[in-house]
Write a protein that holds these residues in place. Structure first.
Motif, PDB file in Angstrom:
ATOM      1  N   ILE A 114       0.845  -1.195   0.000  1.00 14.26           N
ATOM      2  CA  ILE A 114       0.000   0.000   0.000  1.00 14.26           C
ATOM      3  C   ILE A 114       0.880   1.244   0.000  1.00 14.26           C
ATOM      4  O   ILE A 114       0.796   2.084  -0.887  1.00 14.26           O
ATOM      5  CB  ILE A 114      -0.944   0.012   1.218  1.00 14.26           C
ATOM      6  CG1 ILE A 114      -1.755  -1.301   1.281  1.00 14.26           C
ATOM      7  CG2 ILE A 114      -1.874   1.220   1.156  1.00 14.26           C
ATOM      8  CD1 ILE A 114      -2.640  -1.552   0.100  1.00 14.26           C
ATOM      9  N   ASN A 115       1.722   1.360   0.998  1.00 14.31           N
ATOM     10  CA  ASN A 115       2.731   2.404   1.068  1.00 14.31           C
ATOM     11  C   ASN A 115       3.848   1.923   1.994  1.00 14.31           C
ATOM     12  O   ASN A 115       3.831   0.779   2.447  1.00 14.31           O
ATOM     13  CB  ASN A 115       2.135   3.744   1.534  1.00 14.31           C
ATOM     14  CG  ASN A 115       1.365   3.608   2.844  1.00 14.31           C
ATOM     15  OD1 ASN A 115       1.863   3.044   3.822  1.00 14.31           O
ATOM     16  ND2 ASN A 115       0.136   4.109   2.862  1.00 14.31           N
ATOM     17  N   THR A 116       4.804   2.801   2.256  1.00 20.05           N
ATOM     18  CA  THR A 116       5.960   2.388   3.047  1.00 20.05           C
ATOM     19  C   THR A 116       5.575   1.907   4.434  1.00 20.05           C
ATOM     20  O   THR A 116       6.193   0.995   4.991  1.00 20.05           O
ATOM     21  CB  THR A 116       6.954   3.551   3.164  1.00 20.05           C
ATOM     22  OG1 THR A 116       7.304   3.987   1.853  1.00 20.05           O
ATOM     23  CG2 THR A 116       8.216   3.125   3.898  1.00 20.05           C
ATOM     24  N   MET A 117       4.541   2.497   5.005  1.00 24.88           N
ATOM     25  CA  MET A 117       4.148   2.171   6.371  1.00 24.88           C
ATOM     26  C   MET A 117       3.052   1.117   6.448  1.00 24.88           C
ATOM     27  O   MET A 117       2.739   0.647   7.536  1.00 24.88           O
ATOM     28  CB  MET A 117       3.663   3.439   7.090  1.00 24.88           C
ATOM     29  CG  MET A 117       4.697   4.549   7.158  1.00 24.88           C
ATOM     30  SD  MET A 117       6.194   4.063   8.032  1.00 24.88           S
ATOM     31  CE  MET A 117       5.530   3.801   9.672  1.00 24.88           C
ATOM     32  N   LYS A 118       2.466   0.740   5.326  1.00 27.79           N
ATOM     33  CA  LYS A 118       1.324  -0.179   5.369  1.00 27.79           C
ATOM     34  C   LYS A 118       1.441  -1.244   4.289  1.00 27.79           C
ATOM     35  O   LYS A 118       1.628  -0.930   3.113  1.00 27.79           O
ATOM     36  CB  LYS A 118       0.014   0.601   5.193  1.00 27.79           C
ATOM     37  CG  LYS A 118      -1.233  -0.267   5.324  1.00 27.79           C
ATOM     38  CD  LYS A 118      -2.502   0.561   5.184  1.00 27.79           C
ATOM     39  CE  LYS A 118      -3.745  -0.321   5.299  1.00 27.79           C
ATOM     40  NZ  LYS A 118      -4.999   0.445   5.142  1.00 27.79           N
ATOM     41  N   GLN A 119       1.329  -2.488   4.700  1.00 26.37           N
ATOM     42  CA  GLN A 119       1.283  -3.630   3.793  1.00 26.37           C
ATOM     43  C   GLN A 119       0.104  -4.505   4.219  1.00 26.37           C
ATOM     44  O   GLN A 119      -0.051  -4.798   5.404  1.00 26.37           O
ATOM     45  CB  GLN A 119       2.583  -4.437   3.849  1.00 26.37           C
ATOM     46  CG  GLN A 119       3.818  -3.644   3.477  1.00 26.37           C
ATOM     47  CD  GLN A 119       4.384  -2.854   4.632  1.00 26.37           C
ATOM     48  OE1 GLN A 119       4.344  -3.299   5.770  1.00 26.37           O
ATOM     49  NE2 GLN A 119       4.902  -1.664   4.355  1.00 26.37           N
ATOM     50  N   GLU A 120      -0.703  -4.894   3.268  1.00 22.89           N
ATOM     51  CA  GLU A 120      -1.967  -5.579   3.574  1.00 22.89           C
ATOM     52  C   GLU A 120      -1.917  -7.047   3.125  1.00 22.89           C
ATOM     53  O   GLU A 120      -1.695  -7.323   1.949  1.00 22.89           O
ATOM     54  CB  GLU A 120      -3.116  -4.864   2.868  1.00 22.89           C
ATOM     55  CG  GLU A 120      -4.471  -5.509   3.103  1.00 22.89           C
ATOM     56  CD  GLU A 120      -5.563  -4.825   2.311  1.00 22.89           C
ATOM     57  OE1 GLU A 120      -6.736  -5.150   2.552  1.00 22.89           O
ATOM     58  OE2 GLU A 120      -5.251  -3.988   1.447  1.00 22.89           O
ATOM     59  N   PRO A 121      -2.097  -7.998   4.065  1.00 24.42           N
ATOM     60  CA  PRO A 121      -2.175  -9.407   3.653  1.00 24.42           C
ATOM     61  C   PRO A 121      -3.494  -9.679   2.939  1.00 24.42           C
ATOM     62  O   PRO A 121      -4.563  -9.341   3.444  1.00 24.42           O
ATOM     63  CB  PRO A 121      -2.095 -10.168   4.985  1.00 24.42           C
ATOM     64  CG  PRO A 121      -2.596  -9.212   6.011  1.00 24.42           C
ATOM     65  CD  PRO A 121      -2.223  -7.831   5.522  1.00 24.42           C
ATOM     66  N   VAL A 122      -3.427 -10.269   1.753  1.00 24.36           N
ATOM     67  CA  VAL A 122      -4.634 -10.479   0.954  1.00 24.36           C
ATOM     68  C   VAL A 122      -4.705 -11.926   0.470  1.00 24.36           C
ATOM     69  O   VAL A 122      -3.687 -12.616   0.351  1.00 24.36           O
ATOM     70  CB  VAL A 122      -4.680  -9.532  -0.270  1.00 24.36           C
ATOM     71  CG1 VAL A 122      -4.772  -8.089   0.160  1.00 24.36           C
ATOM     72  CG2 VAL A 122      -3.465  -9.741  -1.153  1.00 24.36           C
ATOM     73  N   MET A 123      -5.927 -12.366   0.211  1.00 29.44           N
ATOM     74  CA  MET A 123      -6.196 -13.644  -0.429  1.00 29.44           C
ATOM     75  C   MET A 123      -7.013 -13.364  -1.682  1.00 29.44           C
ATOM     76  O   MET A 123      -8.036 -12.693  -1.611  1.00 29.44           O
ATOM     77  CB  MET A 123      -6.976 -14.579   0.501  1.00 29.44           C
ATOM     78  CG  MET A 123      -7.324 -15.916  -0.146  1.00 29.44           C
ATOM     79  SD  MET A 123      -8.554 -16.868   0.782  1.00 29.44           S
ATOM     80  CE  MET A 123     -10.055 -15.951   0.351  1.00 29.44           C
TER      81      MET A 123
END
Length: 295
Positions: free
Chosen positions: A177-186
């Motif tokens: 998403i951005n440097t501070m946010k990563q989203e685990p997805v299926m």
């Protein structure tokens, strides 16, 4: 209270650790920029082949690829789990593996069989610990995704779906998403759905509403087969690129937090050391004054 020498040794040890975390932070920042550039450069190809796949899915050809055919029942599921090879990146791997574990438990409760393809050493270790059926694996990808390394493990899953060994295939990864946010997805990889092929672009859906088709040479089947396989490979490559960008971002943030925490620990230990040293000086002065008074 600990002795002055012991406290000095602790301060020195924490300072050495802080040097390491700062170096790792800078290295991760450099790799993060490269990973983000690589991820962004892969998007135009992914978007173009997505458009081609979207047109083929709505075309009036007599031949329909197995990747586009929805199965009536779901008894066997194949999953592709994308993780990093190394740790020290916060909760990045833990989050995506927890998401995968929850889905696996839900599917197994419904009586469905699960087989896994692991991309990354952390995911392979986790799937081995929970006794999952791992049918293929890829580790030691390095800092850049290489389709030549991925193709072997991915082909086993794709062939399994074509041969009716799987009724559905899902992919788990961390979306950047951005440097501070990563989203685990299926995401559902196979069969390909309209949501996956068309995305959220309403204008594209309107364009595909009209009945039309390509002109295939020499014939439709080999061309469509090749295009659909390339499309799925592009999806997986993009997922791995997103996960690598997420990994470097998470590692940079984690190492910065470690460096800041080391600085706080050094300040606290320095304060304790000064108090200990002052107490020792006060004690010596008291002994001198006491000895002089006794004389």
């Amino acid at each position: 209270m600990a002795g002055s020498r012991e406290i000095r040794n602790k301060i020195k040890s924490v300072k050495n650790t802080q040097k390491i975390t700062r170096a790792m932070e800078m290295v991760a920042a450099s790799k993060m920029r490269k990973a983000q550039d690589r991820m962004k450069k892969a998007r135009p190809y992914g978007e173009k082949i997505r458009n081609v796949a979207a047109h083929m899915s709505r075309a009036s050809a007599e031949y329909h690829h197995p990747f586009l055919i929805e199965r009536d029942t779901v008894k066997r599921i194949g999953i592709i789990v994308v993780t990093s090879d190394k740790g020290l990146c916060g909760g990045l791997n833990t989050n995506v593996l927890r998401r995968a574990l929850n889905e696996i438990k839900s599917w197994e409760a419904e009586g469905e069989q699960i087989e896994a393809c692991c991309i990354g050493n952390k995911g392979l270790g986790f799937m081995t610990r929970i006794n999952a059926n791992v049918i293929s694996q890829v580790i030691s990808l390095g800092d850049a995704p290489d389709m030549e390394k991925l193709i072997g493990a991915v082909k086993i899953v794709l062939d399994g779906y074509t041969e009716d060994r799987f009724d559905r295939v899902y992919i788990f990864y961390n979306r950047f998403i951005n440097t501070m946010k990563q989203e685990p997805v299926m995401e559902q990889l196979l069969p390909l759905t309209d949501e996956r092929i068309l995305g959220d672009d309403e204008s594209k859906k309107d364009q595909l509403a009209a009945a039309w088709d390509y002109i295939y040479e020499p014939e439709a089947k080999p061309v469509i087969d090749d295009i659909m396989v390339r499309y799925v490979e592009a999806i997986i490559y993009q997922a791995v690129a997103e996960n690598m960008a997420s990994e470097q971002s998470a590692r940079m943030v984690a190492m910065k937090a470690a460096s800041d925490n080391a600085g706080d620990v050094i300040d606290e230990l320095t304060l304790v050391y000064n108090k200990s040293r002052q107490a020792a000086i006060t004690k010596e002065l008291s002994e001198i004054v006491g000895g002089a008074a006794a004389v």
